[in-house]
Design a protein around this motif. Sequence first.
Motif, PDB file in Angstrom:
ATOM      1  N   THR A 146       1.090  -1.391  -0.150  1.00 55.20           N
ATOM      2  CA  THR A 146       0.304   0.295   0.610  1.00 55.20           C
ATOM      3  C   THR A 146       1.049   1.663  -0.067  1.00 55.20           C
ATOM      4  OG1 THR A 146      -2.255  -1.310   1.245  1.00 55.20           O
ATOM      5  CG2 THR A 146      -2.274   1.561   1.211  1.00 55.20           C
ATOM      6  N   GLY A 195      -0.779  10.998  16.959  1.00 57.14           N
ATOM      7  CA  GLY A 195      -1.579  11.463  17.869  1.00 57.14           C
ATOM      8  C   GLY A 195      -0.527  10.946  19.522  1.00 57.14           C
ATOM      9  N   TYR A 215      -1.795  15.817  16.011  1.00 55.22           N
ATOM     10  CA  TYR A 215      -3.382  16.299  15.913  1.00 55.22           C
ATOM     11  C   TYR A 215      -4.030  16.191  16.686  1.00 55.22           C
ATOM     12  CZ  TYR A 215      -5.331  11.807  15.906  1.00 55.22           C
ATOM     13  OH  TYR A 215      -5.940  10.997  16.586  1.00 55.22           O
ATOM     14  N   ASN A 242      -5.039   9.297   5.810  1.00 57.71           N
ATOM     15  CA  ASN A 242      -5.421   8.011   6.212  1.00 57.71           C
ATOM     16  C   ASN A 242      -6.071   8.012   6.918  1.00 57.71           C
ATOM     17  OD1 ASN A 242      -2.927   5.568   5.096  1.00 57.71           O
ATOM     18  ND2 ASN A 242      -1.536   6.907   6.578  1.00 57.71           N
ATOM     19  N   TYR A 270     -14.471   5.328  10.403  1.00 54.84           N
ATOM     20  CA  TYR A 270     -15.138   3.217  10.042  1.00 54.84           C
ATOM     21  C   TYR A 270     -15.923   2.874  11.247  1.00 54.84           C
ATOM     22  CZ  TYR A 270     -10.811   3.223   6.900  1.00 54.84           C
ATOM     23  OH  TYR A 270     -10.268   2.937   5.593  1.00 54.84           O
ATOM     24  N   GLY A 344      -5.293   4.093  18.729  1.00 53.27           N
ATOM     25  CA  GLY A 344      -4.448   4.480  18.826  1.00 53.27           C
ATOM     26  C   GLY A 344      -2.905   4.136  19.935  1.00 53.27           C
TER      27      GLY A 344
HETATM   28  N1  LIG Z   1      -6.180   1.633  -0.192  1.00 51.18           N
HETATM   29  C1  LIG Z   1      -5.800   0.329   0.910  1.00 51.18           C
HETATM   30  O1  LIG Z   1      -5.132  -0.241   0.684  1.00 51.18           O
HETATM   31  C2  LIG Z   1      -5.169   0.512   2.241  1.00 51.18           C
HETATM   32  C3  LIG Z   1      -4.196  -0.830   2.797  1.00 51.18           C
HETATM   33  C4  LIG Z   1      -3.657  -0.492   3.760  1.00 51.18           C
HETATM   34  C5  LIG Z   1      -4.386   0.600   4.444  1.00 51.18           C
HETATM   35  N2  LIG Z   1      -5.270   1.661   4.129  1.00 51.18           N
HETATM   36  C6  LIG Z   1      -5.684   2.162   5.226  1.00 51.18           C
HETATM   37  O2  LIG Z   1      -4.406   2.899   5.630  1.00 51.18           O
HETATM   38  C7  LIG Z   1      -4.649   3.516   7.017  1.00 51.18           C
HETATM   39  C8  LIG Z   1      -3.917   3.522   7.735  1.00 51.18           C
HETATM   40  O3  LIG Z   1      -3.800   2.115   7.538  1.00 51.18           O
HETATM   41  P1  LIG Z   1      -2.597   1.213   8.873  1.00 51.18           P
HETATM   42  O4  LIG Z   1      -2.752  -0.612   8.907  1.00 51.18           O
HETATM   43  O5  LIG Z   1      -1.512   1.474   8.886  1.00 51.18           O
HETATM   44  O6  LIG Z   1      -2.809   1.376  10.350  1.00 51.18           O
HETATM   45  P2  LIG Z   1      -1.831   2.079  11.170  1.00 51.18           P
HETATM   46  O7  LIG Z   1      -2.032   3.340  11.053  1.00 51.18           O
HETATM   47  O8  LIG Z   1      -0.860   1.044  11.621  1.00 51.18           O
HETATM   48  O9  LIG Z   1      -3.290   1.883  12.643  1.00 51.18           O
HETATM   49  C9  LIG Z   1      -4.293   2.936  12.624  1.00 51.18           C
HETATM   50  C10 LIG Z   1      -3.965   4.127  13.170  1.00 51.18           C
HETATM   51  O10 LIG Z   1      -4.969   5.262  13.131  1.00 51.18           O
HETATM   52  C11 LIG Z   1      -4.770   6.025  13.718  1.00 51.18           C
HETATM   53  N3  LIG Z   1      -5.824   6.462  14.217  1.00 51.18           N
HETATM   54  C12 LIG Z   1      -7.155   5.722  14.550  1.00 51.18           C
HETATM   55  N4  LIG Z   1      -8.452   6.803  15.415  1.00 51.18           N
HETATM   56  C13 LIG Z   1      -8.032   7.391  14.787  1.00 51.18           C
HETATM   57  C14 LIG Z   1      -9.287   8.850  14.187  1.00 51.18           C
HETATM   58  N5  LIG Z   1     -10.030   8.591  14.903  1.00 51.18           N
HETATM   59  N6  LIG Z   1      -8.363   9.555  13.754  1.00 51.18           N
HETATM   60  C15 LIG Z   1      -7.304  10.033  13.629  1.00 51.18           C
HETATM   61  N7  LIG Z   1      -6.474   8.430  13.928  1.00 51.18           N
HETATM   62  C16 LIG Z   1      -6.766   7.843  14.325  1.00 51.18           C
HETATM   63  C17 LIG Z   1      -4.006   5.911  15.056  1.00 51.18           C
HETATM   64  O11 LIG Z   1      -2.584   6.738  15.381  1.00 51.18           O
HETATM   65  P3  LIG Z   1      -2.939   7.670  16.067  1.00 51.18           P
HETATM   66  O12 LIG Z   1      -2.184   7.136  17.706  1.00 51.18           O
HETATM   67  O13 LIG Z   1      -1.289   8.798  15.673  1.00 51.18           O
HETATM   68  O14 LIG Z   1      -4.226   7.711  16.154  1.00 51.18           O
HETATM   69  C18 LIG Z   1      -3.550   3.749  14.936  1.00 51.18           C
HETATM   70  O15 LIG Z   1      -2.514   3.775  15.186  1.00 51.18           O
HETATM   71  C19 LIG Z   1      -6.237   2.711   7.116  1.00 51.18           C
HETATM   72  O16 LIG Z   1      -7.188   3.998   6.911  1.00 51.18           O
HETATM   73  C20 LIG Z   1      -6.336   2.322   6.314  1.00 51.18           C
HETATM   74  O17 LIG Z   1      -8.127   1.408   6.101  1.00 51.18           O
HETATM   75  C21 LIG Z   1      -5.956   0.990   3.102  1.00 51.18           C
END
Ligand SMILES: NC(=O)c1ccc[n+]([C@@H]2O[C@H](COP(=O)([O-])OP(=O)(O)OC[C@H]3O[C@@H](n4cnc5c(N)ncnc54)[C@H](OP(=O)(O)O)[C@@H]3O)[C@@H](O)[C@H]2O)c1
Length: 354
Positions: A146, A195, A215, A242, A270, A344
């Motif tokens: 990704t 965060g 943030y 993200n 989500y 988080g």
């Molecule tokens: N398009 C694709 O193919 C694809 C593939 C993989 C992932 N994604 C997307 O990429 C993003 C990150 O995924 P990841 O696997 O790397 O997860 P990640 O960043 O390892 O974990 C999620 C993080 O999101 C933050 N978060 C949670 N709730 C939040 C909120 N209300 N506001 C702001 N930040 C929040 C938290 O960090 P903080 O402590 O910093 O808030 C948490 O640690 C997600 O949106 C996921 O759906 C998309």
Amino acid sequence: MSSIAKSVILIDYVEEGLVGPEHFNITESTVPELTASGGIRVELAGISPDPFLRGRIKKPVGSASTLETIRPGFPMVGFVVGKVTAVIDNSNWAVGDIFGAYLPFVTVQNLGPEDLKARLLWKLTGKLTEDRLNLGLGIYGMPGSTAYGGLIDVLRPIKGKGEVIFISAASGAVGSLVGMIAKNVYGCKVIGSCGGPEKCALITSKFGFDHAIDYKKINNKDELKAALKDVAPDGIDMYFENVGGMHFEAAYESLRVKGRIAVCGGISGYNDAVTPPVSVNIMSMIYSFNRIEGFISWPWLSGAQGNFLEDMHGFVQAGHVLPNETVFRGIESFGEAFQSLFTGKNTGKVVVMF
Ligand SMILES: NC(=O)c1ccc[n+]([C@@H]2O[C@H](COP(=O)([O-])OP(=O)(O)OC[C@H]3O[C@@H](n4cnc5c(N)ncnc54)[C@H](OP(=O)(O)O)[C@@H]3O)[C@@H](O)[C@H]2O)c1
């Protein structure tokens, strides 16, 4: 010989709110001996709690997704890492091969020739050592692909030009990799949002981000725009999205001419039944030639586009990307591990290893 497998079973759909251990059962079942010619038997070493699974455990509406449906009473389906433990007449696989895959969360499985045709499996033998199988869920798995595809092919940074990129959820699995590749391979100026002070210190001191924005100290879009302006007075060239909400709006309004936004995810919405929309004035895109593009990891992960596994392996060997993980132990910890993505409590890739 038959074996006992453990599975993560979804109890019921969860339309909104925080998901946790109470929403999953761990069950045991017997897996018969592998007999199918052309088949392989696999044993999982770990499973991947990923944010996209939050959408998968809402009741499906229409035909919005091409991914396999997850149903209450059945195993969760997602990304896994594992080893091949038996092979019958299949020259593509050998006992001991290490792989990543998109499979049901069932610790032991027989995959017949039809399963192998229908399912996505990628070989990691030679790239991962036994003691680092967890990387098959992160850097060498879906989040790695990704970050790779979203940055290189969607945002298309210009190497050596010193473009400015802003990344939300910057200490997480995808965000931290995007930042490190942007900085170390493309020479970008990298700004991350995450965060809390610990995560901000982590991305600047360990992952080489130029600036971190906490943030959680910011109340609205205008304050986030002001924080961005402090560290990028002339605006940003790229935004890796993200999170959604005020992050998207502030980043959009901070774009320079020919700015790009890669819409990867919007985790802040989500746990809502319906994802809250963001507001943009599209007229400003016309004379600034801006581009907003959504994408999913699949083309890069499957090898249909780019050269993800080889290039990422090169980045790892050159020290351009560093592992960044929160490890939970035992399949029983899946619910708790999944929840940590939304509170988080994680940094980097959350993995559940057995
Ligand atoms: N398009 C694709 O193919 C694809 C593939 C993989 C992932 N994604 C997307 O990429 C993003 C990150 O995924 P990841 O696997 O790397 O997860 P990640 O960043 O390892 O974990 C999620 C993080 O999101 C933050 N978060 C949670 N709730 C939040 C909120 N209300 N506001 C702001 N930040 C929040 C938290 O960090 P903080 O402590 O910093 O808030 C948490 O640690 C997600 O949106 C996921 O759906 C998309």
